[in-house]
Design a protein around this motif. Structure first.
Motif, PDB file in Angstrom:
ATOM      1  N   LEU A 211      21.005  -6.210  -5.625  1.00 20.61           N
ATOM      2  CA  LEU A 211      20.653  -6.472  -7.019  1.00 20.61           C
ATOM      3  C   LEU A 211      21.498  -7.598  -7.611  1.00 20.61           C
ATOM      4  O   LEU A 211      22.653  -7.797  -7.238  1.00 20.61           O
ATOM      5  N   VAL A 212      20.887  -8.323  -8.552  1.00 16.74           N
ATOM      6  CA  VAL A 212      21.582  -9.367  -9.293  1.00 16.74           C
ATOM      7  C   VAL A 212      21.090  -9.309 -10.732  1.00 16.74           C
ATOM      8  O   VAL A 212      19.930  -8.961 -10.984  1.00 16.74           O
ATOM      9  N   ASP A 213      21.945  -9.626 -11.680  1.00 16.48           N
ATOM     10  CA  ASP A 213      21.545  -9.653 -13.082  1.00 16.48           C
ATOM     11  C   ASP A 213      20.832 -10.978 -13.351  1.00 16.48           C
ATOM     12  O   ASP A 213      21.466 -12.021 -13.546  1.00 16.48           O
ATOM     13  N   GLU A 214      19.530 -10.931 -13.379  1.00 20.53           N
ATOM     14  CA  GLU A 214      18.737 -12.154 -13.521  1.00 20.53           C
ATOM     15  C   GLU A 214      18.746 -12.707 -14.938  1.00 20.53           C
ATOM     16  O   GLU A 214      18.245 -13.811 -15.188  1.00 20.53           O
ATOM     17  N   THR A 215      19.307 -11.959 -15.896  1.00 18.98           N
ATOM     18  CA  THR A 215      19.390 -12.460 -17.264  1.00 18.98           C
ATOM     19  C   THR A 215      20.719 -13.174 -17.526  1.00 18.98           C
ATOM     20  O   THR A 215      20.867 -13.847 -18.547  1.00 18.98           O
ATOM     21  N   ASP A 216      21.670 -13.026 -16.621  1.00 20.76           N
ATOM     22  CA  ASP A 216      22.987 -13.659 -16.742  1.00 20.76           C
ATOM     23  C   ASP A 216      22.957 -14.960 -15.944  1.00 20.76           C
ATOM     24  O   ASP A 216      22.965 -14.954 -14.714  1.00 20.76           O
ATOM     25  N   ALA A 217      22.910 -16.075 -16.645  1.00 22.81           N
ATOM     26  CA  ALA A 217      22.754 -17.374 -15.984  1.00 22.81           C
ATOM     27  C   ALA A 217      23.863 -17.640 -14.979  1.00 22.81           C
ATOM     28  O   ALA A 217      23.612 -18.115 -13.866  1.00 22.81           O
ATOM     29  N   ASP A 218      25.109 -17.326 -15.341  1.00 18.28           N
ATOM     30  CA  ASP A 218      26.233 -17.592 -14.440  1.00 18.28           C
ATOM     31  C   ASP A 218      26.171 -16.699 -13.201  1.00 18.28           C
ATOM     32  O   ASP A 218      26.398 -17.163 -12.076  1.00 18.28           O
ATOM     33  N   ALA A 219      25.876 -15.420 -13.403  1.00 19.98           N
ATOM     34  CA  ALA A 219      25.809 -14.493 -12.271  1.00 19.98           C
ATOM     35  C   ALA A 219      24.679 -14.864 -11.325  1.00 19.98           C
ATOM     36  O   ALA A 219      24.834 -14.816 -10.100  1.00 19.98           O
ATOM     37  N   LEU A 220      23.552 -15.288 -11.884  1.00 19.95           N
ATOM     38  CA  LEU A 220      22.416 -15.670 -11.050  1.00 19.95           C
ATOM     39  C   LEU A 220      22.726 -16.932 -10.260  1.00 19.95           C
ATOM     40  O   LEU A 220      22.454 -17.014  -9.053  1.00 19.95           O
ATOM     41  N   ALA A 221      23.320 -17.920 -10.922  1.00 24.22           N
ATOM     42  CA  ALA A 221      23.662 -19.169 -10.241  1.00 24.22           C
ATOM     43  C   ALA A 221      24.673 -18.928  -9.129  1.00 24.22           C
ATOM     44  O   ALA A 221      24.562 -19.485  -8.034  1.00 24.22           O
ATOM     45  N   SER A 222      25.659 -18.085  -9.393  1.00 25.56           N
ATOM     46  CA  SER A 222      26.681 -17.784  -8.394  1.00 25.56           C
ATOM     47  C   SER A 222      26.082 -17.078  -7.185  1.00 25.56           C
ATOM     48  O   SER A 222      26.396 -17.401  -6.036  1.00 25.56           O
ATOM     49  N   ALA A 223      25.198 -16.123  -7.435  1.00 26.62           N
ATOM     50  CA  ALA A 223      24.584 -15.378  -6.331  1.00 26.62           C
ATOM     51  C   ALA A 223      23.707 -16.285  -5.479  1.00 26.62           C
ATOM     52  O   ALA A 223      23.709 -16.195  -4.244  1.00 26.62           O
ATOM     53  N   MET A 243      14.091  -5.415 -23.386  1.00 24.43           N
ATOM     54  CA  MET A 243      13.268  -6.623 -23.284  1.00 24.43           C
ATOM     55  C   MET A 243      14.071  -7.862 -22.853  1.00 24.43           C
ATOM     56  O   MET A 243      14.060  -8.903 -23.512  1.00 24.43           O
ATOM     57  N   PRO A 244      14.786  -7.781 -21.732  1.00 23.82           N
ATOM     58  CA  PRO A 244      15.524  -8.962 -21.270  1.00 23.82           C
ATOM     59  C   PRO A 244      14.570 -10.047 -20.792  1.00 23.82           C
ATOM     60  O   PRO A 244      13.443  -9.768 -20.395  1.00 23.82           O
ATOM     61  N   VAL A 245      15.026 -11.280 -20.859  1.00 27.48           N
ATOM     62  CA  VAL A 245      14.241 -12.419 -20.373  1.00 27.48           C
ATOM     63  C   VAL A 245      15.061 -13.122 -19.298  1.00 27.48           C
ATOM     64  O   VAL A 245      16.225 -13.443 -19.506  1.00 27.48           O
ATOM     65  N   ALA A 246      14.454 -13.348 -18.138  1.00 27.68           N
ATOM     66  CA  ALA A 246      15.186 -13.902 -17.000  1.00 27.68           C
ATOM     67  C   ALA A 246      15.558 -15.371 -17.221  1.00 27.68           C
ATOM     68  O   ALA A 246      14.863 -16.109 -17.922  1.00 27.68           O
ATOM     69  N   ALA A 247      16.638 -15.766 -16.579  1.00 24.94           N
ATOM     70  CA  ALA A 247      17.090 -17.167 -16.638  1.00 24.94           C
ATOM     71  C   ALA A 247      16.368 -17.964 -15.552  1.00 24.94           C
ATOM     72  O   ALA A 247      16.972 -18.378 -14.555  1.00 24.94           O
ATOM     73  N   VAL A 250      17.634 -21.512 -14.376  1.00 30.17           N
ATOM     74  CA  VAL A 250      18.793 -21.463 -13.474  1.00 30.17           C
ATOM     75  C   VAL A 250      18.326 -21.211 -12.050  1.00 30.17           C
ATOM     76  O   VAL A 250      18.810 -21.823 -11.094  1.00 30.17           O
ATOM     77  N   CYS A 251      17.366 -20.333 -11.921  1.00 31.17           N
ATOM     78  CA  CYS A 251      16.817 -20.004 -10.597  1.00 31.17           C
ATOM     79  C   CYS A 251      16.185 -21.236  -9.963  1.00 31.17           C
ATOM     80  O   CYS A 251      16.426 -21.553  -8.799  1.00 31.17           O
ATOM     81  N   TYR A 252      15.362 -21.939 -10.728  1.00 27.63           N
ATOM     82  CA  TYR A 252      14.704 -23.135 -10.195  1.00 27.63           C
ATOM     83  C   TYR A 252      15.732 -24.183  -9.758  1.00 27.63           C
ATOM     84  O   TYR A 252      15.599 -24.791  -8.686  1.00 27.63           O
ATOM     85  N   SER A 253      16.743 -24.401 -10.586  1.00 26.66           N
ATOM     86  CA  SER A 253      17.764 -25.410 -10.256  1.00 26.66           C
ATOM     87  C   SER A 253      18.502 -25.049  -8.978  1.00 26.66           C
ATOM     88  O   SER A 253      18.778 -25.905  -8.133  1.00 26.66           O
ATOM     89  N   ALA A 254      18.824 -23.762  -8.804  1.00 25.64           N
ATOM     90  CA  ALA A 254      19.577 -23.325  -7.629  1.00 25.64           C
ATOM     91  C   ALA A 254      18.765 -23.445  -6.349  1.00 25.64           C
ATOM     92  O   ALA A 254      19.333 -23.584  -5.256  1.00 25.64           O
ATOM     93  N   LEU A 255      17.443 -23.406  -6.461  1.00 25.80           N
ATOM     94  CA  LEU A 255      16.587 -23.461  -5.271  1.00 25.80           C
ATOM     95  C   LEU A 255      16.226 -24.883  -4.858  1.00 25.80           C
ATOM     96  O   LEU A 255      15.644 -25.083  -3.786  1.00 25.80           O
ATOM     97  N   GLU A 256      16.544 -25.873  -5.681  1.00 21.62           N
ATOM     98  CA  GLU A 256      16.223 -27.266  -5.349  1.00 21.62           C
ATOM     99  C   GLU A 256      16.846 -27.660  -4.008  1.00 21.62           C
ATOM    100  O   GLU A 256      17.986 -27.311  -3.712  1.00 21.62           O
ATOM    101  N   ASN A 257      16.055 -28.373  -3.202  1.00 16.63           N
ATOM    102  CA  ASN A 257      16.519 -28.912  -1.916  1.00 16.63           C
ATOM    103  C   ASN A 257      16.963 -27.821  -0.936  1.00 16.63           C
ATOM    104  O   ASN A 257      17.888 -28.014  -0.143  1.00 16.63           O
ATOM    105  N   THR A 258      16.328 -26.648  -1.024  1.00 22.49           N
ATOM    106  CA  THR A 258      16.626 -25.578  -0.073  1.00 22.49           C
ATOM    107  C   THR A 258      15.331 -25.106   0.566  1.00 22.49           C
ATOM    108  O   THR A 258      14.246 -25.389   0.069  1.00 22.49           O
TER     109      THR A 258
END
Length: 486
Positions: A211-223, A243-247, A250-258
């Protein structure tokens, strides 16, 4: 704020539904003209065509189309049943008796060795391993492509139809786990994902999901920075009392060039098109019963859409569906998508207009009461800024400040609406066309009231939220204020 006296877009809603019925009528008419089988089937198709034409005329003449919902549900279900009544589950490839439906007559020489509805594929023999290959059944493929175009318009992407949204989601999870396991890597799953999604992923594939906290931008980027991570499952707008909203950015940026995998559980936000990233396999799952049937709740189905470099991935997902039994019937496939792209967009835009107004009206009307109101449409929500790109949701959550049970409040609200000749049903499917309410129970037993406007006209929607807000404010006024009134 709501305008109880305005007609709003009631005429547009009626025209939208009438156009939907007319599309169904034209489809039936074309099939009747092309029919080459028994006369009884042609006669039934002609009757359905006439009934749809009459219903469409009635819908166009009303400004309260919601009143015709039972007739709509019946006639559309009936049309699908008649249109598929002659289809065989396992049509003969040769011999007598032949299949009644012309689409299932044997093709000579037969290009395939098996046509078996449970697998959802037509199988062929090839001279090299794995010896048997499958293609999506043409009737299911046609329905899936129609649904894909309805949601995303023309463009890239391939889709597979399933018997339910959860069937599509679980197959995508299986595929993701299988792929990550083969590469010796692991996947991430949003901590706020729907409970059934979490249960399936963590119980069936505990070795590949964390599991990862998808609403926490820093935690998602780090994971996602961990090279051992292969894929991630994100629900853009989780169905949750907070009613959380996912970051997502951040997800898209982390997946670039992978070369990774992204799976979006877009049940609540079907129109959110994933950003296609080179090298990344992107999957999106939506529930047909929620938003692809004009809010009429006709039958279950699910759609999995695929973008990216295939690398044999689409064939493997098809094979997983074959083995799973998560395939819709031909009748379900017929009902999987009733909109076209324009009506789909218009209806969801109307839904959002209604929900934005509901959130504001409930927030203002229930201030000072014992109820809390949660919606990303409200500026004080911690993720309000993200609603600009993902949306603020098509429901709003209400909780009691002291944790007092709200059981039965949903039915009470709908009974009160009915007593005033207003639409409102106690039901959990938030894709409905009319206002609806239901109770959600948290893991600790706490109850929440989930309200949704539906995609009806603004005039009808506004009347209902005005009533419900007034009723709730009176019922849940703090005890001290109730005493003072007495």
């Amino acid at each position: 704020m709501p305008n109880p006296n305005g007609e709003g877009d009631a005429a547009a809603v009626a025209a939208e539904l009438a156009d939907l019925i007319e599309r169904q009528r034209r489809t039936i008419a074309a099939e009747r003209l092309a029919w080459a089988g028994p006369d009884a089937v042609r006669d039934d198709l002609a009757e359905v065509e006439q009934r749809l034409a009459a219903l469409g005329g009635s819908v166009r003449q009303t400004i309260e189309a919601w009143r015709l919902t039972p007739a709509l549900v019946y006639e559309l279900n009936r049309s699908a049943g008649v249109a598929t009544a002659a289809l065989r589950h396992t049509p003969p490839l040769a011999g007598l008796p032949e299949a009644v439906h012309p689409l299932q007559q044997a093709v000579q020489p037969a290009p395939y060795i098996m046509d078996y509805a449970r697998s959802g594929a037509r199988l062929s023999y090839v001279a090299q391993a794995p010896f048997i290959t499958g293609v999506d059944h043409p009737l299911l493929a046609e329905a899936a492509e129609r649904a894909r175009r309805t949601i995303h318009g023309a463009g890239a992407g391939r889709s597979l139809l399933f018997g339910s949204g959860m069937g599509a989601m679980n197959t995508a999870i299986d595929f993701m786990a299988q792929t990550a396991r083969a590469a010796g890597r692991r996947n991430l799953l949003g901590r706020h994902s729907w409970i059934e999604v979490q249960a399936y992923a963590l119980e069936q594939h505990p070795d590949t999901f964390t599991l990862v906290d998808e609403t926490d931008a820093d935690a998602l980027a780090s994971a996602l920075a961990d090279p051992a991570v292969f894929g991630v499952i994100i629900e853009p707008l989780p169905n949750h009392p907070t009613m959380p909203v996912a970051a997502l950015d951040v997800c898209y940026s982390a997946l670039e060039n992978t070369e990774r995998m992204l799976l979006l559980d877009a049940a609540h936000t079907p129109e959110v098109a994933p950003r296609v990233i080179p090298g990344v396999i992107t999957l999106s799952v939506v529930s047909g019963v929620k938003f692809l049937q004009a809010g009429l709740d006709l039958g279950k189905s699910g759609l999995l859409t695929f973008w990216g470099d295939d690398r044999g991935a689409f064939a493997r997902i098809l094979e997983l569906r074959e083995r799973s039994g998560r395939v819709p019937s031909f009748t379900e496939a017929r009902l999987a998508c009733l909109d076209d792209h324009a009506s789909f967009q218009a209806r969801l835009a109307r839904y959002d207009r209604n929900m934005r107004a509901w959130a504001a009206h409930l927030d203002a009307g229930l201030r000072g009461s014992d109820l809390t109101v949660v919606s990303p449409w409200l500026e004080d929500h911690p993720h309000h800024a993200r609603s600009a790109t993902i949306g603020g949701g098509r429901f709003v959550y209400l909780g009691h400040r002291s944790g007092t049970s709200l059981l039965g409040v949903d039915r009470w609200l709908c009974t009160e609406a009915a007593a005033r000749d207003l639409p409102g049903v106690a039901a959990c499917t938030f894709g409905l066309n009319v206002p609806h309410a239901n109770i959600i129970v948290g893991a600790d037993g706490t109850t929440f009231l989930r309200l949704s406007s539906g995609s009806d006209s603004s005039a009808s929607s506004d009347r209902v939220v005005a009533l419900w807000s007034e009723l709730l404010a009176e019922r849940f006024r703090p005890a001290t204020k109730r005493s003072a009134r007495r």
